[in-house]
Enzyme design. Structure first.
Site, mmCIF file in Angstrom:
data_model
loop_
_atom_site.group_PDB
_atom_site.id
_atom_site.type_symbol
_atom_site.label_atom_id
_atom_site.label_comp_id
_atom_site.label_asym_id
_atom_site.label_seq_id
_atom_site.Cartn_x
_atom_site.Cartn_y
_atom_site.Cartn_z
ATOM 1 N N LEU A 138 50.925 39.519 56.725
ATOM 2 C CA LEU A 138 50.560 40.907 57.000
ATOM 3 C C LEU A 138 50.383 41.706 55.714
ATOM 4 C CD1 LEU A 138 52.889 41.637 60.044
ATOM 5 C CD2 LEU A 138 50.558 40.751 60.031
ATOM 6 N N GLU A 173 47.371 41.407 41.507
ATOM 7 C CA GLU A 173 47.798 40.222 42.259
ATOM 8 C C GLU A 173 47.227 38.942 41.663
ATOM 9 O OE1 GLU A 173 48.709 38.775 46.741
ATOM 10 O OE2 GLU A 173 48.725 40.845 46.105
ATOM 11 N N ASP A 185 42.785 42.676 51.287
ATOM 12 C CA ASP A 185 44.064 43.260 51.665
ATOM 13 C C ASP A 185 44.234 44.662 51.108
ATOM 14 O OD1 ASP A 185 44.447 40.822 52.824
ATOM 15 O OD2 ASP A 185 45.894 40.100 51.351
ATOM 16 N N TYR A 237 46.456 27.467 48.902
ATOM 17 C CA TYR A 237 45.492 28.564 48.833
ATOM 18 C C TYR A 237 44.526 28.341 47.670
ATOM 19 C CZ TYR A 237 43.792 33.395 49.221
ATOM 20 O OH TYR A 237 43.005 34.509 49.383
#
Length: 402
Positions: A138, A173, A185, A237
């Site tokens: 989330l 990030e 995001d 990822y």
């Protein structure tokens, strides 16, 4: 939300022995559809949720940044001069731990492309609190980055717009944290509008808000947090992103954004099986995003045919199958959550977020909500999995000063 703000005010005074000069908050996000398309310069359709991170910020009369949180014991501090030195060589990797999400934003603002003069801004005390679940897909990280970016933009009077702040958070990030994520995001967290999704073109960074109409249709989004933690900074990822880059290179395009569904037969001839399946997911997922936007807007629907949110279930289901089979980022708990929710009456369901754990979402009629939750709980128990955390989220406004 009110409780978090109160906790931040009280905690800030307890830690720093003075009052904050302001509170800022930013939401986590649910990605309705469009997974692993953002760093391939494709399309995404997230929405900001009613779970938020709050940062209290107080001015200092020296050159120190001090950061504390309610979820970590230690306070981290660094001088702005030291942070500015890191900005000159475009590396923030000396930052580490949870505070990299905060200090990484300050570091990124000092990069030439964003233009903050870290030699001319005052030191700050910052305290973080959040009710966005960590590791659930989330985007708790983007909620931190977006709240901090908006706070620093305001308190340092930098004058940057929200799309630029989203890029600041992404750079923090990518470099300071070391997670090779796209810009979705942070964009959702900063640009969200109540009862709308954010339709983002990750190449042009053009964003439009699309009405969801869930309340009117009697629908809710149920989050099923499996409790399986994931991390974008490690593992699969980065491997998936590298496979996409290999596929684009073999196809002779800048990014997979330039590959259409009609090009997939040629891709199958050019690529090994694994790379082809990674490419196939991204290409078909981009098309599903476009189809979902059109369906929500009622574009091209036949008279009398379902449109709006009631008609997107199969697109959500197809997205999950693609992530499970082609991109291979699901886990048994996520598959069980999706399959059980649909069997119990959900309109559609899919895993959300980067994968390898985290949460699934189910689009559910309000009248069916309890039945779906009970079915998922029972299924997890029958399979020997830990009980999931299930809760409803609503599309919320983006980052704000509180």
């Amino acid at each position: 939300m009110t409780d978090i703000r109160d906790d931040v005010r009280i905690g800030f005074h307890a830690v720093f022995e003075h009052e904050p000069d302001g509170l800022w908050s930013a939401p986590g996000r649910v990605n309705l559809i469009g997974e692993h398309t953002d760093y391939n310069l494709g399309f995404v359709l997230p929405f900001a949720i009613d779970r938020r991170t709050v940062v209290g910020v107080g001015l200092r009369d020296d050159r120190m940044l001090r950061v504390a949180s309610t979820f970590a014991d230690e306070m981290v501090e660094i001088s702005l001069d030291a942070l500015a030195a890191l900005s000159t060589d475009d590396t923030g990797r000396e930052l580490s731990g949870w505070s990299a999400y905060v200090l990484g934003v300050a570091w990124a603002l000092g990069l030439a492309e964003f233009g903050a003069d870290l030699a001319a801004v005052p030191g700050l005390d910052m305290l973080i609190d959040s009710d966005v679940p960590v590791g659930a897909g989330l985007s708790s990280s983007a909620a931190i980055e977006s709240a901090v970016a908006l706070a620093l933009n305001d308190i340092w009077q930098l004058g940057l717009d929200r799309p630029t702040l989203a890029r600041v958070g992404q750079r923090a990030e990518n470099i300071a944290v070391g997670a090779p994520t796209g810009i979705m995001d942070q964009s959702a967290s900063l640009l969200g509008v109540r009862d709308h999704a954010v339709f983002l073109d990750c190449r042009s960074l053009e964003a439009q808000v699309v009405p969801l109409g869930l309340d009117e249709a009697g629908l809710v989004i149920l989050v099923i947090d499996t409790g399986v933690k994931h991390s974008h900074a490690t593992g699969g990822y980065g491997e998936r992103r590298a496979a996409c880059e290999r596929g684009a290179e073999a196809m002779g395009v800048e990014s997979l954004r330039d590959v259409s569904v009609a090009d997939l037969p040629r891709a199958r001839e050019l690529l090994d099986d694994v790379t082809y399946r990674r490419v196939a997911h991204v290409v078909t997922e981009n098309q599903r995003v476009l189809d979902t936007v059109d369906t929500l807007r009622g574009v091209g629907s036949d008279e009398g045919a379902p449109s709006g949110p009631l008609a997107i279930g199969e697109l959500l289901d197809a997205s999950h199958r693609s992530m499970r089979d082609d991109f291979e980022i699901s886990v048994p708990e996520l598959d069980l959550a999706v399959e059980t929710a649909v069997s119990a009456g959900a309109i559609g369901a899919r895993m959300t977020g980067g994968g390898f754990g985290g949460a699934a979402i189910a689009l559910v009629k309000l009248d069916d909500l309890s039945r779906v939750q009970v079915a998922v709980d029972n299924a997890f128990g029958e399979h020997g999995f830990s009980a999931p955390d299930t809760f409803v989220v609503r599309a919320s406004d983006g980052a704000a000063r509180n």
